[in-house]
Structures are given as C-alpha cells and as structure tokens.
Design an enzyme around this catalytic site. Structure first.
Site, PDB file in Angstrom:
ATOM      1  N   HIS A  56       0.875  -6.445   4.854  1.00 10.89           N
ATOM      2  CA  HIS A  56       1.055  -7.738   4.187  1.00 10.89           C
ATOM      3  C   HIS A  56       2.497  -7.929   3.722  1.00 10.89           C
ATOM      4  O   HIS A  56       2.760  -8.719   2.818  1.00 10.89           O
ATOM      5  CB  HIS A  56       0.134  -7.839   2.977  1.00 10.89           C
ATOM      6  CG  HIS A  56      -1.326  -7.798   3.313  1.00 10.89           C
ATOM      7  ND1 HIS A  56      -1.947  -8.781   4.046  1.00 10.89           N
ATOM      8  CD2 HIS A  56      -2.291  -6.884   3.019  1.00 10.89           C
ATOM      9  CE1 HIS A  56      -3.225  -8.481   4.190  1.00 10.89           C
ATOM     10  NE2 HIS A  56      -3.466  -7.328   3.575  1.00 10.89           N
ATOM     11  N   HIS A 218      -7.556 -11.195   5.039  1.00 12.01           N
ATOM     12  CA  HIS A 218      -7.975 -10.276   6.096  1.00 12.01           C
ATOM     13  C   HIS A 218      -8.815 -11.018   7.130  1.00 12.01           C
ATOM     14  O   HIS A 218      -9.589 -10.409   7.858  1.00 12.01           O
ATOM     15  CB  HIS A 218      -8.764  -9.103   5.516  1.00 12.01           C
ATOM     16  CG  HIS A 218      -8.024  -8.339   4.478  1.00 12.01           C
ATOM     17  ND1 HIS A 218      -8.288  -8.476   3.137  1.00 12.01           N
ATOM     18  CD2 HIS A 218      -6.994  -7.465   4.576  1.00 12.01           C
ATOM     19  CE1 HIS A 218      -7.456  -7.698   2.458  1.00 12.01           C
ATOM     20  NE2 HIS A 218      -6.672  -7.089   3.296  1.00 12.01           N
TER      21      HIS A 218
END
Length: 331
Positions: A56, A218
């Site tokens: 991320h 996700h």
C-alpha cells in the site's frame, strides 16, 4: 501483470530496503520489518506506533518521522504483521511515557494487535491501542466495530504525533487522537482493479464502463457499483454522506483529503477536490486544511479515497504543526 520486481518472495524485504536507503536521513530499518526514525525523539515523550501489510506504499512506513510515527511494523503483501513482530516493536519503545498503538480495523491486524497488547501488558509495557474505523461504505448506521480502517489513519498519525511532540501524556494523546478518530469518515471509489504483485491474481475486476463506490483497499466489494459518473457527480455522491457522518455544519473547520489508490492522475484528483471543496464551502463549512496525493495505495487500482475530518481547535493546530516524514512534510 507488468511490474518491475525480482523474486516475488522478496518483495517486502526489497521495497523496505530501497525505501530506507532513499530516505536514510529520516528513517532506518530495524529487525527486517520494523521502520523507525533515524533520529528518535526523546524517550520522555509518547511513542506512536502503527502496523499493516506491505503493498500500500507509501503507507504506512512513509509516515515515520518527526511529528508523526515513531515506528511502522510491516507485514507481507496485503498481510498483517504477526503478533511477535508487533510485540518486538513495542519492546523497542518501552518507556514510562507510554506508547499509542494505532491499528486499522481489519481482522488480521486486530488479531495480531490484540495478542501483542496482551503480551506487552504482561511485560509491564505501558501501551494503549486505538482502532481506526472510518469507512462508511457499509452504511451510516453500521456499528463502528464493523467499519474498515482506510486512509484516515494518516491524518490521525499527524495529530497524534504532533500532540506527542508537544510533550502531552499518553492519556492526553490518546484522547486527542480518539476524538479525531470519531470525527473522520472515508469513502473509496474504484474504476479499475489491481493485481496481487506476488502471484498476479486479480484483486478486483470492474467492467470498462463501470465504477464502484465503497470498494475496500483489498478489493472488498462496496455495493455501490454503477456506470461511470463525471468527476463532479462522483465528488457530490461521495462528499454528501461524509458530511452527514462527520456531522460537519456551517462554521466548522474540516480537512479534506483526496488519496489516490495507484492509477488515478493528479489531474483527476484536483478536479474531484475542487467540487468537494465547493460543496463544503457552499454549506458554510471551512476547508482549513487539504491534501491531494497518493498516501495509501492499492497497487495499480484506478480510483481514490475521499477523507473528511472535522477539526476541533486543537486538531486544527496539530495538523499544521511541523512534521518531517518522507511522504508528509509540514514546515
């Protein structure tokens, strides 16, 4: 899948090594998967620690630095770090002033954090845990325990880190951060999906003419799938429920953040910010702080997270306090 990588099993190790080499004046790597400040702050001040999976970037380690995090505990790609590694970081920062552990509300992170907290308390480590849960995609009436933590953790790091730098106690830092936590809301939108960099598997797939409001970081479904809307239509559809959730009203100060998730251009994010800002100002809500950029990404996902934080007077000052992390500098 097209990515500049080597052995997929080495992704986390190599990305952390590269990151800390590039910003060695600010951060360094300890014990392989713990990123800490190169120049630690005084041990008589509260330590701010957070945790989360890699993939991320720049989150979470990009916000380790003066006025923000003291440490980031990193898991493998899209995976929470294990409890032993979290405990290791808490041991590193054991101090009388205490530690605030900031955790995003995802099952794996919460499980690891709870286990580490139990072990830390048995060892006499003075630590409080704060759980971020600002995603409103499941509905405004959804209990906090069922809301995901998204990019709102990053301005919270800024507020908590600045309060710590001022020498406030653990109880004071936790209260300031928890109050901020309760006054922020995030909503994400995706236009294109992403691939898992270790195996090439699709994280999410969207038809070319569709977008989805509420998609998680996700690839979790958000339930707001529709044909692609214009920038202004998208901004309006997202900012209005954020205003409702934060209870921002005329005369209030807010911070508005557009966080790109990987493939959305600054051109697009600037246009989105413009419309959201104008809606807020039309309601008498003062956008006293703003930020546009990639803070917490999802590989090459096209889309963004819109983050709205209602600011109390102390939060407004703390947001503007000095900070020097690789991906957040305030002078």
């Amino acid at each position: 899948m097209k990515k500049f990588i080597n052995n997929p099993n080495d992704l986390t190790t190599e990305l952390l090594e590269g990151y800390t080499l590039a910003y060695k004046d600010v951060v360094k790597l300890e014990s392989k998967k713990i990123v800490v400040r190169t120049n630690p702050k005084s041990s008589d001040k509260v330590a701010i620690v957070s945790m989360g999976g890699a993939g991320h970037e720049p989150a979470i380690s990009g916000f380790v630095g003066e006025g923000m995090l003291d440490a980031s505990v990193v898991g493998d790609i899209f995976a929470a770090p294990g409890a032993p590694k979290v405990l290791e970081a808490l041991r590193m920062f054991k101090r009388d002033a205490g530690i605030l552990l900031v955790v995003l509300n995802h099952a794996g992170d919460v499980m690891s954090a709870n286990m580490a907290m139990q072990m830390a308390e048995r060892e006499g480590i003075n630590v409080k845990m704060l759980l971020t849960h600002e995603d409103i995609s499941a509905g405004l009436d959804t209990p906090e325990a069922d809301r995901r933590g998204l990019g709102g953790c990053i301005p919270l790091y800024k507020v908590a880190g600045a309060a710590s730098e001022q020498g406030k106690s653990l109880e004071e830092v936790a209260e300031i951060a928890e109050r901020f936590n309760g006054q922020m809301a995030t909503l994400a939108v995706a236009m294109t999906g992403a691939t898992h960099p270790q195996n090439g598997g699709a994280i999410s797939v969207l038809p070319d003419d569709e977008m989805e409001i509420g998609m998680g970081q996700h690839g979790e479904a958000g339930g707001g799938r529709s044909k692609i809307l214009s920038a202004d239509e998208t901004a309006e559809k997202m900012i209005l429920p954020l205003i409702t959730d934060t209870e921002a009203k005329s005369g209030d100060n807010v911070m508005l953040i557009i966080n790109g998730t990987g493939a959305t251009t600054h051109m697009e994010m600037n246009i989105i910010f413009r419309k959201a800002n104008n809606i807020l100002e039309s309601k008498g809500i003062n956008v006293s702080a703003g930020k546009i950029g990639e803070l917490l990404t999802v590989q090459e996902m096209g889309g963004f997270q819109m983050i709205l934080c209602k600011l109390d007077a102390d939060h407004k000052d703390l947001i503007k306090a000095p900070a020097n992390a690789p991906y957040w500098v305030t002078q």
